[in-house]
Motif scaffolding. Sequence first.
Motif, PDB file in Angstrom:
ATOM      1  N   GLY A  31       0.729  -1.117  -0.126  1.00  0.00           N
ATOM      2  CA  GLY A  31       0.078   0.012   0.182  1.00  0.00           C
ATOM      3  C   GLY A  31       0.895   1.200   0.110  1.00  0.00           C
ATOM      4  O   GLY A  31       0.496   2.263  -0.844  1.00  0.00           O
ATOM      5  N   SER A  32       2.023   1.209   0.917  1.00  0.00           N
ATOM      6  CA  SER A  32       2.720   2.462   0.925  1.00  0.00           C
ATOM      7  C   SER A  32       3.417   2.595  -0.622  1.00  0.00           C
ATOM      8  O   SER A  32       3.752   3.866  -1.024  1.00  0.00           O
ATOM      9  N   SER A  33       4.040   1.355  -1.172  1.00  0.00           N
ATOM     10  CA  SER A  33       4.565   1.460  -2.435  1.00  0.00           C
ATOM     11  C   SER A  33       3.723   2.026  -3.419  1.00  0.00           C
ATOM     12  O   SER A  33       4.092   2.869  -4.422  1.00  0.00           O
ATOM     13  N   LEU A  34       2.395   1.530  -3.641  1.00  0.00           N
ATOM     14  CA  LEU A  34       1.639   1.907  -4.711  1.00  0.00           C
ATOM     15  C   LEU A  34       0.942   3.272  -4.482  1.00  0.00           C
ATOM     16  O   LEU A  34       0.602   3.847  -5.289  1.00  0.00           O
ATOM     17  N   GLY A  35       0.715   3.646  -2.948  1.00  0.00           N
ATOM     18  CA  GLY A  35       0.145   5.116  -2.812  1.00  0.00           C
ATOM     19  C   GLY A  35       1.339   6.169  -3.242  1.00  0.00           C
ATOM     20  O   GLY A  35       1.000   7.143  -3.815  1.00  0.00           O
ATOM     21  N   LEU A  36       2.737   5.831  -2.953  1.00  0.00           N
ATOM     22  CA  LEU A  36       3.498   6.642  -3.180  1.00  0.00           C
ATOM     23  C   LEU A  36       3.891   6.682  -4.636  1.00  0.00           C
ATOM     24  O   LEU A  36       4.190   7.816  -5.501  1.00  0.00           O
ATOM     25  N   ALA A  37       3.806   5.722  -5.308  1.00  0.00           N
ATOM     26  CA  ALA A  37       3.801   5.450  -6.888  1.00  0.00           C
ATOM     27  C   ALA A  37       3.059   6.591  -7.533  1.00  0.00           C
ATOM     28  O   ALA A  37       3.334   7.006  -8.297  1.00  0.00           O
ATOM     29  N   GLY A  38       1.616   6.391  -7.136  1.00  0.00           N
ATOM     30  CA  GLY A  38       0.530   7.173  -7.530  1.00  0.00           C
ATOM     31  C   GLY A  38       0.898   8.774  -7.404  1.00  0.00           C
ATOM     32  O   GLY A  38       0.921   9.634  -8.289  1.00  0.00           O
ATOM     33  N   TYR A  39       1.381   9.208  -6.354  1.00  0.00           N
ATOM     34  CA  TYR A  39       1.866  10.378  -6.209  1.00  0.00           C
ATOM     35  C   TYR A  39       2.848  10.916  -6.877  1.00  0.00           C
ATOM     36  O   TYR A  39       2.954  11.820  -7.686  1.00  0.00           O
ATOM     37  N   LEU A  40       3.996  10.137  -7.024  1.00  0.00           N
ATOM     38  CA  LEU A  40       5.144  10.518  -7.862  1.00  0.00           C
ATOM     39  C   LEU A  40       4.749  10.723  -9.280  1.00  0.00           C
ATOM     40  O   LEU A  40       5.496  11.400 -10.105  1.00  0.00           O
ATOM     41  N   LYS A  41       3.797   9.650  -9.847  1.00  0.00           N
ATOM     42  CA  LYS A  41       3.286   9.661 -11.315  1.00  0.00           C
ATOM     43  C   LYS A  41       2.638  11.113 -11.598  1.00  0.00           C
ATOM     44  O   LYS A  41       2.776  11.691 -12.681  1.00  0.00           O
ATOM     45  N   GLY A  44       4.939  13.690 -12.617  1.00  0.00           N
ATOM     46  CA  GLY A  44       5.613  13.735 -13.689  1.00  0.00           C
ATOM     47  C   GLY A  44       6.876  12.728 -13.749  1.00  0.00           C
ATOM     48  O   GLY A  44       7.666  12.638 -14.653  1.00  0.00           O
ATOM     49  N   HIS A  45       7.023  11.817 -12.899  1.00  0.00           N
ATOM     50  CA  HIS A  45       8.078  11.076 -12.714  1.00  0.00           C
ATOM     51  C   HIS A  45       7.778   9.686 -13.284  1.00  0.00           C
ATOM     52  O   HIS A  45       6.712   9.271 -13.485  1.00  0.00           O
ATOM     53  N   GLN A  46       8.809   8.850 -13.931  1.00  0.00           N
ATOM     54  CA  GLN A  46       8.541   7.842 -14.247  1.00  0.00           C
ATOM     55  C   GLN A  46       8.940   6.745 -13.239  1.00  0.00           C
ATOM     56  O   GLN A  46      10.175   6.756 -12.562  1.00  0.00           O
ATOM     57  N   VAL A  47       8.022   5.783 -12.952  1.00  0.00           N
ATOM     58  CA  VAL A  47       7.894   5.067 -11.409  1.00  0.00           C
ATOM     59  C   VAL A  47       7.779   3.560 -11.958  1.00  0.00           C
ATOM     60  O   VAL A  47       7.014   3.285 -12.708  1.00  0.00           O
ATOM     61  N   GLN A  48       8.712   2.843 -11.220  1.00  0.00           N
ATOM     62  CA  GLN A  48       8.420   1.368 -11.184  1.00  0.00           C
ATOM     63  C   GLN A  48       8.579   0.644  -9.708  1.00  0.00           C
ATOM     64  O   GLN A  48       9.345   0.985  -9.245  1.00  0.00           O
ATOM     65  N   VAL A  49       7.519   0.154  -9.604  1.00  0.00           N
ATOM     66  CA  VAL A  49       7.386  -0.726  -8.383  1.00  0.00           C
ATOM     67  C   VAL A  49       8.095  -2.093  -8.425  1.00  0.00           C
ATOM     68  O   VAL A  49       7.603  -2.895  -9.439  1.00  0.00           O
ATOM     69  N   ILE A  50       8.895  -2.417  -7.754  1.00  0.00           N
ATOM     70  CA  ILE A  50       9.640  -3.987  -7.920  1.00  0.00           C
ATOM     71  C   ILE A  50       9.345  -4.596  -6.458  1.00  0.00           C
ATOM     72  O   ILE A  50       9.967  -3.829  -5.428  1.00  0.00           O
ATOM     73  N   THR A  51       8.659  -5.668  -6.304  1.00  0.00           N
ATOM     74  CA  THR A  51       8.767  -6.345  -5.066  1.00  0.00           C
ATOM     75  C   THR A  51       9.481  -7.582  -5.238  1.00  0.00           C
ATOM     76  O   THR A  51       9.690  -8.069  -6.235  1.00  0.00           O
ATOM     77  N   PRO A  52      10.403  -8.032  -4.062  1.00  0.00           N
ATOM     78  CA  PRO A  52      11.431  -9.008  -3.976  1.00  0.00           C
ATOM     79  C   PRO A  52      10.731 -10.472  -4.085  1.00  0.00           C
ATOM     80  O   PRO A  52      11.539 -11.307  -4.310  1.00  0.00           O
ATOM     81  N   SER A  53       9.416 -10.551  -4.024  1.00  0.00           N
ATOM     82  CA  SER A  53       8.838 -11.883  -4.288  1.00  0.00           C
ATOM     83  C   SER A  53       7.384 -11.532  -4.335  1.00  0.00           C
ATOM     84  O   SER A  53       6.848 -10.371  -4.620  1.00  0.00           O
ATOM     85  N   ASP A  54       6.588 -12.275  -4.648  1.00  0.00           N
ATOM     86  CA  ASP A  54       5.141 -12.145  -4.694  1.00  0.00           C
ATOM     87  C   ASP A  54       4.386 -11.736  -3.340  1.00  0.00           C
ATOM     88  O   ASP A  54       5.273 -11.690  -2.504  1.00  0.00           O
ATOM     89  N   TYR A  55       3.077 -11.826  -3.472  1.00  0.00           N
ATOM     90  CA  TYR A  55       2.328 -11.265  -2.359  1.00  0.00           C
ATOM     91  C   TYR A  55       0.812 -11.935  -2.386  1.00  0.00           C
ATOM     92  O   TYR A  55       0.382 -12.319  -3.595  1.00  0.00           O
TER      93      TYR A  55
END
Length: 336
Positions: A31-41, A44-55
């Motif tokens: 949630g923090s990763s995707l919430g922050l990603a939405g804000y950064l996008k 105007g930033h180019q954003v990629q979330v990478i998780t070290p494993s499945d969830y």
Amino acid sequence: MQQINALKELLATPKKIMITTHHKPDADALGSSLGLAGYLKKKGHQVQVITPSDYPSFLNWMSGNEDVLVYGPKTDAKARQITQEADVIFCLDFNHLGRINELGEYVRVAPATKVLIDHHLQPDTFADIMFSDITAAATCEIVFDVIRLMGEEHLIDVPMGECLYAGIVTDTGSFRHASTTRNVHLIIADLLQTGIDICKIHRNIYDSYSEKRLRFLGYVLKDKLQVVREYNTAYIAVTAQELKDYDSQTGDTEGLVNFALSIEGVRFAALFIDRTEAVKISFRSVGDISVNEFARNHFEGGGHKNAAGGISYLPLVDTVEKFVDLLPLYAPQLTK
């Protein structure tokens, strides 16, 4: 304010940004990763979330989930390239690079500016900019505060708000843990103002059990729960074969340890899961019993005062025996 000013300067122009979080992400991590990603996008930033494993699949509803890159052998090259080319790497909901497995070394050597946003004890010092608050209920709470301090709370929309709410509601135990502060409730009030649907969020997280998961829960509570009344302790140990028998999926064991802690009089609870390569352990406690210290001292782990994790490379039976043998050493805290 020095850290906020540094972040403002860093994000003043469009950047290539990578966001990562801990192994087996929970609602606060994702949630923090995707919430922050939405804000950064939105900035105007180019954003990629990478998780070290499945969830867990019950988190797939979060906005941006479809764009998450899950690290593995097939995605190693792409993940390494993104990490190497990033201008900024946000590290969310973990405080040591060992918590992101193979990605940890990639992040460590990457030329990017590293930004840590986290609420766990004893943070490492690998980041250039740090927002570490061990009093925060969730990393999602800190992300919200960072956006507010940036003066851009108005950019938080419903999809972002639902991601942040999910992390806060789960890490506070639906607002019943001691970490639930006035600030938490004020943030929730602001998120509600955006129009988030809390009923939908709760259904997605808590009312989406598969039949096998529910039967597994019933089996565990009936046959695997052990209570050590002498030390006000309860624990559950699950074998690799039992996970296989119930076709256990990622997330199916999440929250099991809380059932052990919910027993009247129990002040210390543990969950042992045999993952074949190692035994993964979850600890929970109430009051002044520090499971963070317990995990760090005996099971190569750590976390929060009342919620921590650990690992053991002993067989499951020997791991449980070691745990039980340790209880007398903590009798003053467990029995007072």
